[in-house]
Write a protein that holds these residues in place. Structure first.
Motif, mmCIF file in Angstrom:
data_model
loop_
_atom_site.group_PDB
_atom_site.id
_atom_site.type_symbol
_atom_site.label_atom_id
_atom_site.label_comp_id
_atom_site.label_asym_id
_atom_site.label_seq_id
_atom_site.Cartn_x
_atom_site.Cartn_y
_atom_site.Cartn_z
ATOM 1 N N UNK A 63 -7.962 4.763 -2.828
ATOM 2 C CA UNK A 63 -9.110 4.155 -2.145
ATOM 3 C C UNK A 63 -9.011 2.638 -2.194
ATOM 4 N N UNK A 64 -8.828 2.097 -3.390
ATOM 5 C CA UNK A 64 -8.722 0.648 -3.548
ATOM 6 C C UNK A 64 -7.525 0.109 -2.766
ATOM 7 N N UNK A 65 -6.404 0.813 -2.885
ATOM 8 C CA UNK A 65 -5.159 0.414 -2.240
ATOM 9 C C UNK A 65 -5.314 0.356 -0.720
ATOM 10 N N UNK A 66 -5.868 1.405 -0.135
ATOM 11 C CA UNK A 66 -6.016 1.478 1.317
ATOM 12 C C UNK A 66 -7.001 0.436 1.830
ATOM 13 N N UNK A 67 -8.116 0.274 1.137
ATOM 14 C CA UNK A 67 -9.114 -0.698 1.573
ATOM 15 C C UNK A 67 -8.591 -2.127 1.486
ATOM 16 N N UNK B 271 -10.751 8.328 4.305
ATOM 17 C CA UNK B 271 -10.046 9.510 3.791
ATOM 18 C C UNK B 271 -10.077 9.628 2.272
ATOM 19 N N UNK B 272 -9.717 8.570 1.505
ATOM 20 C CA UNK B 272 -9.757 8.709 0.051
ATOM 21 C C UNK B 272 -11.160 8.937 -0.505
ATOM 22 N N UNK B 273 -12.187 8.437 0.185
ATOM 23 C CA UNK B 273 -13.565 8.687 -0.269
ATOM 24 C C UNK B 273 -13.882 10.174 -0.144
ATOM 25 N N UNK B 274 -13.474 10.782 0.971
ATOM 26 C CA UNK B 274 -13.699 12.217 1.171
ATOM 27 C C UNK B 274 -12.969 13.029 0.114
ATOM 28 N N UNK C 58 0.825 -1.208 0.000
ATOM 29 C CA UNK C 58 0.000 0.000 0.000
ATOM 30 C C UNK C 58 0.859 1.258 0.000
ATOM 31 N N UNK C 59 1.899 1.265 0.850
ATOM 32 C CA UNK C 59 2.787 2.429 0.903
ATOM 33 C C UNK C 59 3.544 2.592 -0.411
ATOM 34 N N UNK C 60 4.001 1.479 -0.976
ATOM 35 C CA UNK C 60 4.745 1.554 -2.228
ATOM 36 C C UNK C 60 3.885 2.127 -3.349
ATOM 37 N N UNK C 61 2.651 1.653 -3.458
ATOM 38 C CA UNK C 61 1.791 2.125 -4.536
ATOM 39 C C UNK C 61 1.483 3.614 -4.388
ATOM 40 N N UNK C 62 1.261 4.065 -3.158
ATOM 41 C CA UNK C 62 1.015 5.494 -2.935
ATOM 42 C C UNK C 62 2.221 6.323 -3.345
ATOM 43 N N UNK C 63 3.411 5.868 -2.968
ATOM 44 C CA UNK C 63 4.627 6.604 -3.327
ATOM 45 C C UNK C 63 4.884 6.554 -4.828
ATOM 46 N N UNK C 64 4.649 5.405 -5.426
ATOM 47 C CA UNK C 64 4.870 5.252 -6.868
ATOM 48 C C UNK C 64 3.954 6.184 -7.669
ATOM 49 N N UNK D 86 -17.014 -2.905 -3.872
ATOM 50 C CA UNK D 86 -16.368 -4.005 -4.583
ATOM 51 C C UNK D 86 -15.021 -4.356 -3.966
ATOM 52 N N UNK D 87 -14.243 -3.338 -3.615
ATOM 53 C CA UNK D 87 -12.918 -3.599 -3.051
ATOM 54 C C UNK D 87 -13.012 -4.266 -1.690
ATOM 55 N N UNK D 88 -13.843 -3.718 -0.812
ATOM 56 C CA UNK D 88 -13.935 -4.249 0.545
ATOM 57 C C UNK D 88 -14.499 -5.664 0.557
ATOM 58 N N UNK D 89 -15.595 -5.874 -0.136
ATOM 59 C CA UNK D 89 -16.214 -7.205 -0.130
ATOM 60 C C UNK D 89 -15.348 -8.229 -0.850
ATOM 61 N N UNK D 90 -14.704 -7.806 -1.947
ATOM 62 C CA UNK D 90 -13.827 -8.726 -2.661
ATOM 63 C C UNK D 90 -12.660 -9.182 -1.801
ATOM 64 N N UNK D 91 -12.040 -8.231 -1.090
ATOM 65 C CA UNK D 91 -10.917 -8.570 -0.213
ATOM 66 C C UNK D 91 -11.380 -9.432 0.963
ATOM 67 N N UNK D 92 -12.533 -9.101 1.544
ATOM 68 C CA UNK D 92 -13.049 -9.882 2.670
ATOM 69 C C UNK D 92 -13.414 -11.300 2.239
ATOM 70 N N UNK D 93 -13.975 -11.432 1.048
ATOM 71 C CA UNK D 93 -14.358 -12.760 0.557
ATOM 72 C C UNK D 93 -13.123 -13.650 0.401
#
Length: 451
Positions: A343-347, A287-290, A18-24, A431-438
């Motif tokens: 948003x996707x990355x953080x979730x 935060x990213x949603x806001x 997550x940190x790498x993608x944000x920095x990239x 989609x991101x949250x439910x997909x990751x939780x599943x």
């Protein structure tokens, strides 16, 4: 400790994703727009073309810098918070606070260097695309080539490295100072009290947003497109302010919605408990949603109002007005892409880290369906909070600019603009949250707890 940091990066590469993608992404955005300054210093670039390039680099790049620094800080803070048990273990075997701090900073520095270097090629391509857009709209002569040189590289690598290490220092300071027993407690449950620094940061950003809004509808009234300069800053400042105060907002909304949520049974009760106890991780997710909602809605309606003002005056768009419109569209594109990926990355990072939590819930009797239901309810609450706060943040731009340009606080533009932004936020979050939780609940509970 630096050697330990490097080994930690190699062994736990996924945890730093997550940190790498944000920095990239941040380095890509910064270098792409900083290359406008390299292009502006080229031979034969003068007058309006130079001014357009410098303006795009300073305005878009400047606000992009703020978003990038905020995103990097959020993901690093989330990463360190998720490793509270690891920090406590290191302290229990004799690691000093200074050593813990050096390890965290070393990890952040290593990720920043890798992300910055890998971002050079996509940044050069993105910068060339921006200059091509300026060529197509006639704002920069077609014979002005795109230049990607020392300004872009130094700013991209330097700012990414400095922001990452600064965020790591801030995060490491608290992690290193907490005692072992407190670290163990933090690993099990987060402190829900809002820190004074977050309160001060949120208040300062909201004051800046208010100042920009008042400036727009008073001193900038009747100044035409110049009002965009102050109006465009207001929604970003307000969105960041609400993001600072997100833990308190989440607690307040959860208290209001506790009874309706509990009507969903065990899933609702688990959702209320999680929202109350894990406000830190939840605030990182909201935060990213806001930011996405506030900036996208504010900028889209700002441009719609400007188009309506031009049409009402019976004027055709000048080259400057076309340039401003292009600039706004670039801002929207940058914000949508960056905050959507953020948003996707953080979730993904936040939900994947809860695999053990989900397994413990299943071992105590919760079914996979109840776990997924809990995540769905949490996602719904976070989406409502993010969209509501983002919408309020956009008002700091929309209303003042409408008064300045049209003598009306009501924005121009279709309601479908707002519906489209909200729908995209809902789809991405759900989609991101439910997909990751599943994926997390597919792992056997005993195996997940032992991992």
């Amino acid at each position: 400790m630096f050697g330990l940091a490097m080994r930690s990066l190699r062994k736990r590469a996924g945890a730093f994703g997550a940190s790498f993608l944000s920095m990239f992404l941040g380095a890509t955005i910064l270098m792409a727009f900083a290359s406008m300054l390299d292009t502006a210093t080229g031979d034969g670039v003068t007058g309006t073309a130079r001014e357009t390039l410098v303006t795009m680099a300073s305005v878009v790049g400047g606000w992009g810098l703020i978003l990038v620094v905020f995103a990097v800080t959020s993901t690093l803070t989330l990463s360190v918070r998720q490793r509270a048990a690891e920090m406590a273990l290191l302290k229990s075997v004799g690691a000093t606070p200074a050593q813990i701090g050096r390890m965290i900073v070393g990890e952040a520095a290593g990720v920043a260097v890798a992300a910055g270097l890998l971002a050079i090629v996509p940044a050069a391509l993105a910068g060339r695309g921006i200059v091509g857009l300026l060529h197509d709209t006639g704002q920069v002569p077609a014979d002005v080539p795109h230049a990607f040189g020392p300004i872009a590289v130094s700013m991209g690598l330097g700012i990414t490295f400095v922001s990452a290490t600064a965020a790591a220092l801030i995060t490491a300071r608290r992690a290193a100072r907490v005692r072992v027993a407190e670290s163990m407690a933090d690993a099990a449950a987060e402190k829900t009290r809002l820190s004074r620094k977050r309160i001060a940061g949120g208040a300062l950003c909201l004051l800046l947003a208010t100042y920009a809004a008042v400036l727009t509808c008073t001193l900038m009234k009747g100044k035409g497109t110049d009002a965009m300069a102050s109006a465009g800053q207001a929604d970003i400042a307000a969105a960041i302010g609400f993001a600072f105060l997100a833990p308190a907002i989440i607690r307040g909304v959860t208290a209001l919605l506790a009874a309706p949520l509990r009507a969903f049974g065990a899933a609702g009760d688990l959702a209320v408990t999680t929202l109350r106890r894990r406000t830190g991780a939840m605030s990182a997710a909201v935060t990213p949603i806001i930011l996405f909602t506030g900036t996208a809605v504010g900028t889209l309606y700002l441009q719609a109002t400007e188009n309506a003002a031009t049409d009402a005056a019976g004027l055709s768009k000048t080259a400057d007005q076309k340039g401003v419109e292009t600039l706004n569209l670039v801002v929207i594109g940058m914000v949508v892409v960056f905050t959507a990926i953020m948003l996707v990355n953080t979730l993904l990072a936040a939900t994947a880290h809860r695999r053990r939590e989900f397994a413990q819930a299943r071992l105590t009797g919760a079914t996979p369906g109840q776990v997924l239901g809990t995540v769905a309810l949490e996602s719904a609450v976070l989406t409502v909070i993010g969209v509501a706060c983002g919408t309020v943040a956009s008002v700091f731009t929309i209303v003042p600019f409408g008064i300045a340009r049209m003598d009306s606080p009501t924005p121009d533009g279709s309601v479908w603009i707002f519906i489209g932004v909200v729908a995209l936020a809902v789809v991405l979050t759900g989609a991101t949250t439910l997909g990751s939780a599943r994926r997390a609940v597919r792992v056997p509970a005993v195996e997940a707890v032992a991992a």
